[in-house]
Design an enzyme around this catalytic site. Structure first.
Site, mmCIF file in Angstrom:
data_model
loop_
_atom_site.group_PDB
_atom_site.id
_atom_site.type_symbol
_atom_site.label_atom_id
_atom_site.label_comp_id
_atom_site.label_asym_id
_atom_site.label_seq_id
_atom_site.Cartn_x
_atom_site.Cartn_y
_atom_site.Cartn_z
ATOM 1 N N ASP A 303 3.241 -0.371 3.423
ATOM 2 C CA ASP A 303 2.240 -1.420 3.511
ATOM 3 C C ASP A 303 2.058 -1.714 5.003
ATOM 4 O O ASP A 303 2.878 -1.326 5.837
ATOM 5 C CB ASP A 303 2.677 -2.669 2.723
HETATM 6 C C1 BGC Z 1 -1.643 -5.677 1.929
HETATM 7 C C2 BGC Z 1 -1.986 -4.388 1.231
HETATM 8 C C3 BGC Z 1 -3.229 -3.799 1.851
HETATM 9 C C4 BGC Z 1 -3.004 -3.606 3.328
HETATM 10 C C5 BGC Z 1 -4.178 -2.997 4.062
HETATM 11 C C6 BGC Z 1 -1.610 -5.545 3.437
HETATM 12 O O1 BGC Z 1 -1.549 -6.776 4.064
HETATM 13 O O2 BGC Z 1 -0.417 -6.169 1.457
HETATM 14 O O3 BGC Z 1 -2.152 -4.596 -0.141
HETATM 15 O O4 BGC Z 1 -3.579 -2.611 1.218
HETATM 16 O O5 BGC Z 1 -2.733 -4.868 3.918
HETATM 17 O O6 BGC Z 1 -5.205 -3.900 4.201
#
Ligand code: BGC
Length: 803
Positions: A303
């Site tokens: 993530d």
């Molecule tokens: C989130 C993810 C997301 C990623 C990219 C993170 O803050 O937890 O679910 O895909 O950002 O935007």
């Protein structure tokens, strides 16, 4: 020194041989991805190139200044968030698609392109407008995952995936960062709308369906967040303390189902730690379980900014670090040099990425149109939304509303409908169809004066709303309008009232009990005054719940005649709600998460969102990291209905519940064999005994013998939705169980075991509406799968037991 003839000749030969080799080398073409074997491509890459490929190209955080040219990029602080330095390439290399979440590095000399990944689960999140470009790039907001799951219709969810996948491809993106399938452990989870259910079979089946749909269009998915990421409070670092059994049976099961049934191109590891270690740094999770036990063929990405040790992540088999920064690549190169990361491991990670890059539309040179069929996709979104709405209450056949009726529409979110939640799961859609517009389209009259009062009130209130200070957060909700003085008049003039109650939440924060799980005083007052006034005139009141997560209903539901749970229904929301309210669509949604009577009834109420510890002296608070904290999953496998049913706690609306405008009768339940031999099938006849065409969901709950292990009273093991049955029409539904469906996870044996004994099968239309119980026997215990000891807690967990 004088050279003799012989050595001279030898030197000439040697020289010409060297020239020839160099010449031959210069001639030999470099391996190219797609033309040469993966091995040749990997062998031709330098360590630096490999370290670049496994680290993303960085992220342009809104408002983040570009790194200064020629200087080593520094960490950046924006509004209290300290972010690692970004890669200058994120600014220098033009984006293929504007406003996506991330990209990988290209290595052009070997034919490796940069691929683009973008959020999120309910629609493609890209910038809707671009500098110096008059065109727009709006995307379809599909209904949120919780609504899709409530349809209990995997064929429908696959169709949503097909439309979604087509849109991803036509806008030039390679991988969508979704679907998300973390378990609804607690109703306050801020991202629950992005997730499907409290039950892993529902979550895993829905995920597999949408992944198969999306990937049928030649683009990839990233199922997330792997794993046990069930809260937003301290989400980047919280230590989740959880038993191996609860991990296997509840928190990993959905991922296992989805991986085996749909092979997503990628998996996104989560931010949190599990039993002391960041998930992205756990080799037992990313390599042993995901890749070896389940046979996952794609790659794992972190993530965004997840974990903290690039080398540990590489070693764990977390193949790609996102969004990526040059320090991570440097650390990987250094680790290969000092031997803390083997080249074999790095090559394995690189190879997994290349296999997916090979399949990507960018690699294939797909000429995307930038003109997806937005109209067609909106129609898919509307159909799906109506299919996932749940009729919770319908006293005296209040619904459906007849055409031509005059309806007084109350509640802010009737006029400012919430299509989906906030944060990365939000979609830049061109419009949201509001409820009055939907009702009018359905031939139902909306009281104009009341509508005008709301419109004026909302304009004024919005102007006064404080600006959101945080990238993720929606502004605070607008308090409900005081309807004193309006309500009596409407009760005279209108035929019935609708009140919409709305809730919004998202990434970065969990919800609260007061004024969020429970209604605000203004909402209670609204329901009371509208109900009193309308009931005094013998007129009905319907509440529409435009919410992303479970709320309290028990204290106010008796005041109203009907309740439609519309969830957050995507951009066609107003039309879809009207489709159900008007009876154009007969509701067939069922709860995929329980509505408890009170928050205190929730099994994790005492352990959510965990506890915080003092920060080490001198350490500055940083929301990107959160406070030192831990959460203990004391409820073990007793999540959702597994708890309410085992501990005999009556919910407000149980798992699997949902009404229809017609009635169904289940009969003729037959079990294929009294003794289990490899599989057993249970068939049931479903008959529509009412007056409207409709669909029913058949649910199979299993009670397993529990002499040796404490097991939930019952667990959902299969389900199926009927076709649209006309009044009087029947359908035979057959559900099959295999050995794995009978098994529980035995921690001491690290194995899934189906105990010998009697298995009780309950066939019904909710977890508590059981039409018939049948049973079969298993003569001898079966070890259905032997696994590896992994994810072991470092501390004793006092789990609740049911004995
Ligand atoms: C989130 C993810 C997301 C990623 C990219 C993170 O803050 O937890 O679910 O895909 O950002 O935007």
């Amino acid at each position: 020194m004088r050279l003799t003839q012989k050595p001279m000749t030898a030197l000439l030969v040697l020289l010409s041989a060297t020239v020839l080799t160099v010449h031959a080398q210069a001639q030999k073409p470099l391996p190219k991805l797609g033309k040469s074997s993966l091995k040749e491509v990997v062998n031709a890459m330098t360590v630096e190139e490999k370290a670049k490929l496994v680290v993303g190209m960085g992220f342009k955080m809104p408002g983040m200044p570009p790194p200064v040219k020629g200087e080593k990029p520094k960490p950046i602080n924006i509004g209290g968030f300290t972010l690692p330095p970004s890669d200058p390439e994120a600014y220098d290399v033009p984006e293929k698609v504007v406003g996506t979440a991330g990209r990988t590095h290209a290595i052009l000399r070997l034919g490796i392109p940069s691929i683009t990944v973008s959020d999120g689960p309910a629609g493609l999140r890209i910038d809707p407008t671009r500098p110096n470009d008059k065109r727009t790039y709006y995307a379809t907001a599909f209904p949120v995952a919780t609504l899709l799951a409530s349809s209990w219709d995997t064929a429908l969810v696959k169709k949503v995936g097909v439309a979604f996948g087509n849109e991803i491809r036509e806008y030039g993106v390679d991988v969508i960062l979704g679907p998300a399938l973390n378990i609804h452990r607690n109703p306050l989870g801020g991202r629950n709308f992005e997730y499907y259910s409290e039950d892993p079979l529902v979550a895993g089946s829905m995920t597999a369906a949408i992944v198969n749909g999306i990937q049928s269009q030649g683009v990839g998915t990233s199922i997330k967040h792997f794993a046990a990421n069930n809260q937003e409070t301290n989400r980047n670092s919280v230590n989740t303390i959880v038993s191996e059994r609860a991990m296997r049976e509840i928190y990993l099961k959905g991922f296992e189902i989805a991986v085996k049934a749909s092979q997503p191109w990628t998996v996104m590891s989560s931010y949190n730690r599990v039993n002391g270690t960041y998930t992205s740094e756990r080799r037992d999770l990313q390599t042993d379980i995901l890749k070896r036990e389940w046979g996952f063929k794609g790659f794992v990405m972190t993530d965004w900014f997840g974990g903290h040790d690039a080398v540990a992540q590489m070693n764990a088999g977390n193949d790609l670090l996102m969004p990526g920064n040059p320090d991570q690549s440097d650390a990987i190169v250094a680790a290969v040099k000092d031997g803390t990361l083997t080249l074999a491991q790095l090559d394995a990670n690189v190879t997994r990425m290349l296999k997916i890059i090979l399949k990507s539309p960018t690699f294939k040179g797909y000429k995307y149109s930038d003109k997806p069929d937005l109209k067609g996709h909106a129609a898919v979104s509307r159909t799906a939304a109506a299919q996932g709405m749940i009729l919770l209450k319908n006293d005296g056949a209040t619904l459906p509303l007849a055409k031509g009726k005059k309806i007084a529409v109350f509640g802010n979110t009737s006029y400012a409908l919430i299509a989906g939640g906030t944060g990365s799961g939000d979609v830049h859609k061109a419009y949201t169809a509001m409820l009055p517009q939907g009702l009018a389209n359905a031939g139902i009259k909306v009281q104009p004066e009341l509508a005008k009062s709301y419109a004026d009130y909302l304009v004024e209130a919005k102007a006064k709303q404080p600006k959101s200070t945080n990238f993720f957060m929606a502004p605070p909700p607008i308090p409900e309008m005081d309807v004193t003085g309006l309500v009596e008049k409407e009760a005279d003039g209108a035929d019935a009232a609708i009140i919409t109650i709305g809730r919004n939440a998202g990434e970065g924060a969990d919800r609260k009990v007061e004024n969020d799980f429970t209604l605000t005083d203004a909402e209670k007052a609204l329901i009371n005054s509208v109900s009193n006034a309308f009931h005094a005139k013998g007129k009905k009141v319907v509440v529409v719940l435009n919410i992303g997560g479970v709320i309290e209903v028990a204290s106010w539901r008796d005041s109203v005649d009907g309740i439609l749970l519309a969830w957050q229904p995507g951009l066609e929301g107003g039309n879809a709600i009207a489709d159900v309210l008007s009876g154009k669509v007969n509701p067939s949604g069922k709860l995929a998460s329980t509505f408890p009577v009170a928050y205190q009834d929730v099994p994790s109420a005492k352990n959510f969102p965990g506890k915080e510890f003092p920060r080490p002296a001198g350490q500055q608070p940083n929301p990107m990291v959160g406070a030192p904290s831990e959460v203990v999953y004391q409820e073990g496998v007793y999540v959702g209905y597994r708890y309410y049913d085992s501990f005999k706690i009556k919910p407000a609306y149980e798992f699997g519940y949902g009404l229809s405008y017609t009635k169904f009768k289940l009969s003729d339940v037959k079990v294929s064999t009294p003794e289990f031999k490899g599989s057993v099938s249970i068939s049931v006849t479903v008959k529509n005994t009412g007056k409207a065409a409709g669909k029913e969901v058949v649910q199979l709950y299993l009670t397993a013998p529990n002499q040796t292990l404490d097991k939930p009273a019952q667990e959902l093991k299969a389900f199926a939705k009927t076709g649209l049955l006309a009044p009087g029409q029947s359908q035979v539904v057959t559900l099959t169980l295999h050995a794995g469906d009978l098994a529980s996870f035995y921690t001491d044996k690290s194995a899934w075991v189906a105990d010998a004994g009697e298995y009780k099968v309950q066939i019904g239309t909710s977890s508590r509406e059981i039409a018939k119980s049948v049973s079969f026997k298993l003569a001898k215990e079966i070890v259905t799968e032997k696994t590896h000891k992994s994810l072991t807690p470092q501390v004793a967990i006092e789990e609740v037991i049911n004995k």
